[in-house]
Enzyme design. Structure first.
Site, PDB file in Angstrom:
ATOM      1  CB  SER A  81      44.453  28.820  44.765  1.00 51.01           C
ATOM      2  OG  SER A  81      44.524  28.914  43.739  1.00 51.01           O
ATOM      3  CG  HIS A  82      46.756  32.701  43.757  1.00 49.58           C
ATOM      4  ND1 HIS A  82      45.227  32.542  44.029  1.00 49.58           N
ATOM      5  CD2 HIS A  82      46.988  33.909  44.074  1.00 49.58           C
ATOM      6  CE1 HIS A  82      44.754  33.589  44.438  1.00 49.58           C
ATOM      7  NE2 HIS A  82      45.666  34.286  44.639  1.00 49.58           N
TER       8      HIS A  82
ATOM      9  CG  ASP B  84      46.340  28.159  40.331  1.00 47.69           C
ATOM     10  OD1 ASP B  84      46.095  26.990  39.574  1.00 47.69           O
ATOM     11  OD2 ASP B  84      45.639  28.510  40.955  1.00 47.69           O
TER      12      ASP B  84
ATOM     13  CG  ASP C 181      44.081  25.309  42.881  1.00 47.93           C
ATOM     14  OD1 ASP C 181      44.762  26.226  42.333  1.00 47.93           O
ATOM     15  OD2 ASP C 181      42.874  25.390  43.363  1.00 47.93           O
TER      16      ASP C 181
ATOM     17  CG  ASP D  68      41.926  26.982  40.259  1.00 46.16           C
ATOM     18  OD1 ASP D  68      43.088  27.387  40.227  1.00 46.16           O
ATOM     19  OD2 ASP D  68      41.127  26.916  41.268  1.00 46.16           O
ATOM     20  NE  ARG D  69      44.195  32.127  40.367  1.00 50.45           N
ATOM     21  CZ  ARG D  69      44.418  33.400  40.737  1.00 50.45           C
ATOM     22  NH1 ARG D  69      45.092  34.198  40.217  1.00 50.45           N
ATOM     23  NH2 ARG D  69      43.429  33.848  41.878  1.00 50.45           N
TER      24      ARG D  69
ATOM     25  CE  LYS E 212      40.618  29.967  39.433  1.00 53.63           C
ATOM     26  NZ  LYS E 212      40.118  30.562  40.634  1.00 53.63           N
TER      27      LYS E 212
HETATM   28  C1  VG1 Z   1      41.236  35.937  43.394  1.00 52.68           C
HETATM   29  C2  VG1 Z   1      40.727  36.248  42.002  1.00 52.68           C
HETATM   30  C3  VG1 Z   1      39.253  35.460  41.852  1.00 52.68           C
HETATM   31  C4  VG1 Z   1      39.450  34.040  41.881  1.00 52.68           C
HETATM   32  C5  VG1 Z   1      40.074  33.821  43.221  1.00 52.68           C
HETATM   33  C6  VG1 Z   1      40.310  32.233  43.505  1.00 52.68           C
HETATM   34  O1  VG1 Z   1      40.121  36.313  44.484  1.00 52.68           O
HETATM   35  O2  VG1 Z   1      40.762  37.489  41.935  1.00 52.68           O
HETATM   36  O3  VG1 Z   1      39.097  35.982  40.338  1.00 52.68           O
HETATM   37  O4  VG1 Z   1      38.236  33.371  41.697  1.00 52.68           O
HETATM   38  O5  VG1 Z   1      41.271  34.485  43.530  1.00 52.68           O
HETATM   39  O6  VG1 Z   1      41.227  31.882  42.571  1.00 52.68           O
HETATM   40  P1  VG1 Z   1      40.463  37.705  45.358  1.00 52.68           P
HETATM   41  O7  VG1 Z   1      39.214  37.685  46.300  1.00 52.68           O
HETATM   42  O8  VG1 Z   1      41.771  37.586  46.030  1.00 52.68           O
HETATM   43  O9  VG1 Z   1      40.267  38.756  44.313  1.00 52.68           O
HETATM   44  V1  VG1 Z   1      42.416  30.432  42.943  1.00 52.68           V
HETATM   45  O10 VG1 Z   1      43.280  30.071  41.534  1.00 52.68           O
HETATM   46  O11 VG1 Z   1      43.296  31.207  44.155  1.00 52.68           O
HETATM   47  O12 VG1 Z   1      41.430  29.391  43.858  1.00 52.68           O
HETATM   48 CO    CO Z   2      43.739  28.145  41.982  1.00 50.52          CO
END
Ligand code: VG1
Ligand code: CO
Length: 541
Positions: free
Chosen positions: A113-114, A277, A279, A281-282, A376
């Site tokens: 993801s991010h 981001d 993947d 979803d953000r 998302k």
């Molecule tokens: C973070 C965010 C959370 C989100 C998750 C996955 O998690 O706070 O809100 O759902 O990333 O997002 P954490 O446990 O690091 O706070 V993604 O776009 O990285 O799949």
């Molecule tokens: Co993501």
């Protein structure tokens, strides 16, 4: 077809976090690491034999190689079919859509993801279930248990499958169907939103900038925004996915998309700005001269939702993760609908969406979505905003000013301390947790505490309980402070401190100034500087 059974041993640390298993790429590329985890997924879901899966990823380093491994292991396990995005690409929401549309049994999304990508970045694997959403804890815990006991895995011997050409092939008995990653998703978006109104908006000279951050949304955004809706060529920037995201950090926040933010605050700013981001979803949403926090964006979308055709009948309910600001609650109150509060992570929205209790949901971390998929969805949020702006005919600044005038403004910010020593971070949380019961009535930095607790969630659909989801401090004036440790990092610990204060006027003030007393209280309560050895947060959103 030759199926090889390979001996292996359990590998420590294969516990899925907030969103799948994430590790440094180099760890994922160690012998057996990926194979062990995939075999554990097969075990956790009761075997892959006869099943149909969707497979794709965000294009980061190791994406293609890992896809070939998943295909060989799916064939070895007797899967009926695997539907793969061309070149092994699928955004997370597009994968969720394909699972639902094609009635697959589940899907594997290759993404961290991010998190940054590349040989020195991170990699990840996520399993989604038949509803298209991230596997709930009942499934991820079975997968984790399997990682602790497995002794072998099965994989077929074969040449790499050609994933560059759309069409069907076979690997043993398993059908491999390579699909265009964009088509089905683009069709879904056209069903949800008023594309004619958005086309008219662009035809009228409305300008936008979408930063795909060298990640997976580039092809989706170019096809939908430029080619279909008529946004000017060049509206989508950094549009070609690269295996290390151009060396950047594909996290759409004001720090990592600074050039976009600077442009949106410049004299030549377009009307609308957005980013997604790794993947897809953000989302990050900006107007000319205004950054809209994800919590505010969620609230404003909810307030204006009926302007989009798919939501014209109104919302059944809404949901937000606990640390997300309560701006959404104020809108839900006015609409007379329920607002659910869930732990961080999209998997907790799945039951509410499936049961029809919530239509829209979101997180402060730039995640917004609805019941159209079970993830998302970054571009969906962008299109929702374009639909709203097209229908309202006002600027983003004006729209938000009107929103705050009606509902008040929940000033909001998150401070992240990244790569902190894990022991120090745990000690900070443990100490604060131990004092929670004594905090009511005290006034750190002059702010009186009304109550303090640790968030736990009872799922209203399946009755499951999830504990230890963040420490909450509620102040008498309506402000709130939340402490949590991240579940997506791969090095040390990341401390997240979430701050919120409600204002009924003075909407144009700087959030960091409005929140200064809450920030001071956080420091006094948790001694963040002393314990983390940091003077300031690494990221402020
Ligand atoms: C973070 C965010 C959370 C989100 C998750 C996955 O998690 O706070 O809100 O759902 O990333 O997002 P954490 O446990 O690091 O706070 V993604 O776009 O990285 O799949
Ligand atoms: Co993501």
């Amino acid at each position: 077809m030759q199926i090889n059974t390979v001996s292996t041993q359990p590998i420590d640390g294969q516990k899925p976090g907030t969103s799948g298993l994430r590790k440094q790429t180099s760890v994922f590329m160690q012998p057996h690491f990926l194979e062990n985890f995939i075999q554990a997924i097969w075990t956790g879901i009761g075997g892959v034999a006869g099943k149909t899966l969707v497979l794709g990823g965000d294009g980061r380093h190791f994406n293609e190689q890992a896809s070939q491994v998943v295909l060989r292991m799916a064939a070895a396990g007797g899967a009926a079919k695997v539907i793969v995005g061309q070149n092994a690409l699928l955004s997370t929401p597009a994968a969720s859509n394909l699972i639902r549309k094609r009635k697959a049994d589940g899907g594997i999304i290759l993404s961290a993801s991010h998190n940054p990508g590349g040989p020195n970045g991170d990699f990840g694997v996520k399993y989604n279930t038949a509803n298209g959403g991230p596997a709930p804890e009942s499934v991820t815990s079975k997968i984790y248990e399997a990682t602790k006991t497995l002794t072998e895995y099965q994989i077929v011997e074969s040449q790499d499958i050609d994933l560059s050409t759309v069409g069907e092939t076979k690997l043993g008995e398993t059908v491999i169907e390579v699909v265009d990653p964009v088509t089905d998703y683009a069709e879904l978006m056209a069903d949800l939103f008023d594309f004619d109104a958005i086309k008219a908006l662009f035809a009228g000279g409305f300008r936008m900038r979408f930063d795909a951050m060298h990640a997976v949304t580039g092809p989706y955004a170019t096809a939908i925004l430029e080619d279909t809706l008529g946004a000017a060529k060049g509206s989508v920037i950094n549009a070609v996915p690269s295996t290390d995201f151009g060396g950047g950090h594909p996290d759409p926040n004001p720090i990592w998309t600074k050039p976009l933010v600077d442009e949106m605050f410049s004299e030549t700013a377009p009307d609308f700005g957005a980013a997604s981001d790794g993947d897809g979803d953000r989302n990050m949403i900006l107007g000319r001269g205004i950054y809209v926090t994800p919590s505010d964006s969620l609230a404003a979308i909810a307030a204006n939702a009926t302007l989009a055709p798919a939501y014209a009948g109104g919302l059944a309910g809404v949901a937000r993760s606990m640390p997300t600001s309560r701006a959404l609650d104020r809108v839900a109150d006015k609409l007379g609908i329920a607002c659910f509060e869930t732990p961080t992570g999209w998997k907790f929205f799945g039951n509410l969406l499936d049961a029809g209790k919530a239509t829209l949901c979101g997180e402060e971390s730039a995640g917004t979505g609805s019941d159209h998929v079970r993830e998302k969805d970054g571009l969906w949020a962008v299109l929702f905003w374009l639909n709203i702006l097209a229908k309202r005919g006002v600027s983003m600044q004006q729209l938000m000013a009107e929103h705050w005038a009606e509902y008040g403004r929940n000033f909001y910010s998150r401070h992240d301390y990244e790569g902190v020593d894990a022991e120090a971070a745990n000690a900070l949380m443990d100490d604060l947790r131990a004092r929670l019961g004594t905090l009511a009535g005290t006034s750190p930095s002059g702010l009186e505490i009304e109550s303090a607790d640790e968030f736990a969630y009872d799922d209203p659909v399946d009755g499951s309980r999830t504990e230890a989801q963040g420490l909450r401090v509620h102040f008498a004036d309506g402000a709130r402070l939340v402490f949590r440790l991240s579940g997506t990092g791969t090095v040390g610990a990341t401390l997240r401190v979430y701050m919120e204060a409600l204002a009924t006027d003075g909407f144009d003030r700087d959030p960091q100034e409005v929140l200064a007393p809450v920030i001071a209280a956080a420091e006094e309560l948790a001694q963040i500087k002393a314990r983390t050895g940091r003077d300031a947060p690494d990221v402020i959103t």
